[in-house]
Design an enzyme around this catalytic site. Structure first.
Site, PDB file in Angstrom:
ATOM      1  N   ASP A 190       0.821  -1.201   0.000  1.00 35.41           N
ATOM      2  CA  ASP A 190       0.000   0.000   0.000  1.00 35.41           C
ATOM      3  C   ASP A 190       0.864   1.264   0.000  1.00 35.41           C
ATOM      4  O   ASP A 190       1.864   1.330   0.725  1.00 35.41           O
ATOM      5  CB  ASP A 190      -0.862  -0.035   1.274  1.00 35.41           C
ATOM      6  CG  ASP A 190      -1.882   1.065   1.322  1.00 35.41           C
ATOM      7  OD1 ASP A 190      -2.849   0.992   0.550  1.00 35.41           O
ATOM      8  OD2 ASP A 190      -1.701   2.004   2.128  1.00 35.41           O
ATOM      9  N   GLU A 210       1.769  -0.591  -4.932  1.00 34.99           N
ATOM     10  CA  GLU A 210       0.708   0.355  -5.310  1.00 34.99           C
ATOM     11  C   GLU A 210       1.348   1.710  -5.599  1.00 34.99           C
ATOM     12  O   GLU A 210       1.898   2.342  -4.706  1.00 34.99           O
ATOM     13  CB  GLU A 210      -0.329   0.518  -4.193  1.00 34.99           C
ATOM     14  CG  GLU A 210      -1.501   1.351  -4.676  1.00 34.99           C
ATOM     15  CD  GLU A 210      -2.176   2.219  -3.631  1.00 34.99           C
ATOM     16  OE1 GLU A 210      -3.338   2.581  -3.840  1.00 34.99           O
ATOM     17  OE2 GLU A 210      -1.545   2.566  -2.602  1.00 34.99           O
TER      18      GLU A 210
HETATM   19  C1  NOJ Z   1      -4.395   3.016  -0.801  1.00 36.69           C
HETATM   20  C2  NOJ Z   1      -5.528   2.099  -0.475  1.00 36.69           C
HETATM   21  O1  NOJ Z   1      -5.884   1.375  -1.630  1.00 36.69           O
HETATM   22  C3  NOJ Z   1      -6.654   2.965   0.031  1.00 36.69           C
HETATM   23  O2  NOJ Z   1      -7.867   2.272   0.138  1.00 36.69           O
HETATM   24  C4  NOJ Z   1      -6.219   3.547   1.353  1.00 36.69           C
HETATM   25  O3  NOJ Z   1      -7.211   4.455   1.817  1.00 36.69           O
HETATM   26  C5  NOJ Z   1      -4.894   4.297   1.218  1.00 36.69           C
HETATM   27  N1  NOJ Z   1      -3.919   3.614   0.417  1.00 36.69           N
HETATM   28  C6  NOJ Z   1      -4.275   4.519   2.578  1.00 36.69           C
HETATM   29  O4  NOJ Z   1      -3.866   3.290   3.116  1.00 36.69           O
END
Ligand code: NOJ
Length: 532
Positions: free
Chosen positions: A202, A265
């Site tokens: 993430d 991500e």
């Molecule tokens: C990306 C995640 O996909 C999202 O859902 C989240 O709110 C943020 N990162 C913070 O962790």
């Protein structure tokens, strides 16, 4: 030739939002044991891996991306024993399991943060990012939270600000502190030892921030009314050069285990994604490419995107494509149900690892959420901008029963109003359904190395049509996708062949020579005559 590729290069990833996949205890929220109960569906569909959004103990300030314990399962989802069973059952069916890893921030209820905020001299103080106020008493820098407002929150008790790139309930960990790195890398080992096949990391680009605490400059493209978190360019808070050392550390942990995958991500332009592969492939296996979501759905844009991405990739960089996730409007809502079929064909025939989002295979749409039922903090922290993410997180639609086969209780988010019509049961045996299209695409991809791992050759952008060829081991396929609503004809000059699949599922075996006719919103895969 297929054997030369890893499972995560050949395979298709299916992203599960666990609160919304399957509930059987009637509390209206999904459970791990129920993901296990749906593995036969996923095997029938033909996916190779599941990625599950966070299932760790969490106060759910941000839907589980606020982790209070990195090495346990939240009781609302089940137990570690349920998790072990899920992994074993998935593996028994040849399905890999990928977990979400949230390194940038923990929950403010995590014992590490409770210790950190207890006093300035607590040994865990430096596990998070604490700073004195600016000379005027305000926040130490102008940095903005992705979820609105300052990224700093004042702590009365210890008289300092702490940093949170997202909610105040999600304090950022200090990855420059070796003790934090050590503890967080151990988290990976904990799950790898339990048989997890990889991680989706993430907010990867954010884990390192400027250690000189410089203000971010204004974003010259930002206009009043735009997302306020974009008012500044994230020059000193995202994608800093030192982040790559963190990526390498994470990768090294995975490399001690056979055949694991590291997915980052990253919402970045293509040229800034590339360094995340590492200079010699020692970084992420798959730095996520979200550009199918972010680009306008027009042949010129999508065709150019594919060509630009392919041209930019280093030799050691394997491509990947994502069509939807729990943070973005659903594909059927973004581009409409007719084009969602074309998008399915593109996703599963482009070169690279595809990631599908649960429910997209039946054409689930964004569900309007009344304000009183909103669960996503973005819905109320950034109101009026349509940024709340609940509409794309609603329960999976399994059948026409009152709870859509998802729950017997009150679902945590409303069910789609069309759930009685749009559901797995209604589409499973329908030879023309979107679900059948997905299943046939997945089966074809699995059978044909050319589609799975073969070379990509652009075959032009003709008005509304994107055309490309895939080839491997003597097999050649032409993929022609009409991103427009009007019938058209293309002559891609690839020679004769036969249609093996149309998005309308009604042209199997049709011969093609020279001119190829496409209906509006239609894509076809043509098996071409002649060796590659
Ligand atoms: C990306 C995640 O996909 C999202 O859902 C989240 O709110 C943020 N990162 C913070 O962790």
């Amino acid at each position: 030739m297929e054997r030369a590729h890893h499972w995560w290069q050949r395979g298709v990833i299916y992203h599960i939002y666990p609160r919304s996949f399957q509930d059987s205890n009637g509390d209206g929220e999904g459970d791990l044991a129920d993901i296990t109960s749906r593995l036969d569906y996923l095997a029938w569909l033909g996916v190779d891996a599941i990625w599950i959004s966070p299932i760790y103990p969490s106060p759910l300030a941000d839907g589980g991306y606020d982790v209070a314990d990195y090495t346990d399962i939240d009781p609302r989802f089940g137990t570690l024993a349920d998790f072990d069973r899920l992994v074993a059952e998935a593996h028994r069916r040849g399905i890999r399991v990928i977990l979400d890893y949230v390194p940038n921030h923990s929950s403010d209820r995590h014992p590490w943060f409770l210790a950190s905020r207890a006093s300035r001299d607590n040994p865990k103080r430096d596990w998070y990012l604490w700073r004195d106020p600016a000379p005027d008493g305000g926040p130490p820098t102008n940095w903005l939270s992705y979820f609105g407002g300052s990224a700093w929150t004042w702590d009365e008790q210890t008289g300092q600000y702490y940093l949170h790139s997202y909610l105040p309930e999600q304090p950022d960990l200090n990855w420059r502190n070796p003790a934090v790195r050590h503890a967080m890398l151990d988290v990976l080992r904990f799950w790898l030892d339990r048989g997890v096949d990889g991680f989706r990391v993430d907010a990867l680009s954010q884990v390192i921030k400027d250690d000189r605490w410089r203000d971010n400059p204004p974003n010259p493209h930002w206009r009043p009314g735009d997302d306020p978190s974009r008012a500044l360019l994230r020059v000193y808070t995202s994608d800093l050069p030192e982040v790559h050392a963190v990526v390498r550390d994470i990768r090294q942990v995975l490399d001690a285990y056979p055949d694991r995958v590291l997915i980052g991500e990253l919402y970045l332009p293509i040229e800034r994604l590339l360094p995340y592969y590492g200079e010699r492939g020692e970084g992420c296996h798959l730095p996520t490419n979200f550009h199918l979501i972010l680009s306008p759905w027009r042949a010129t844009e999508i065709g150019a995107l594919m060509e630009r991405y392919e041209a930019a990739l280093p030799d050691h960089g394997w491509p990947n494509w994502v069509l939807g996730n729990h943070d973005q409007p659903r594909v059927a809502t973004r581009i409409g149900p007719a084009q969602a079929r074309v998008a399915a064909m593109l996703l599963l025939t482009a070169r690279g690892t595809p990631t599908m989002y649960y429910g997209d295979e039946i054409g689930m749409q964004d569900v309007p959420i009344p304000p009183e039922r909103a669960q996503d903090p973005v819905a109320w922290r950034l109101p009026g901008l349509g940024l709340g993410r609940d509409p794309a997180r609603t329960p999976m639609q399994w059948d026409r029963s009152p709870g859509a086969g998802f729950t017997t209780g009150e679902p945590w988010l409303p069910l789609a109003p069309d759930a009685a019509q749009v559901n797995v049961a209604a589409q499973q045996d329908d030879p023309r359904s979107l679900l059948t299209l997905y299943r046939r695409l997945l089966a074809l991809r699995r059978e044909e190395p050319a589609l799975q791992v073969g070379a990509y050759l652009p075959r032009g952008i003709h008005a509304d049509v994107v055309a490309f060829e895939r080839r491997a081991g003597g097999r050649r396929f032409l993929i022609a996708l009409n991103l427009g609503a009007h019938p058209t004809r293309v002559e891609p000059d690839t020679g004769a062949g036969r249609i093996v699949l149309s998005t309308a599922l009604d042209r199997d075996g049709e011969p093609v020579a020279g001119m190829l006719a496409l209906r509006g919103d239609e894509g076809v895969i043509v098996a071409l005559d002649g060796a590659a």
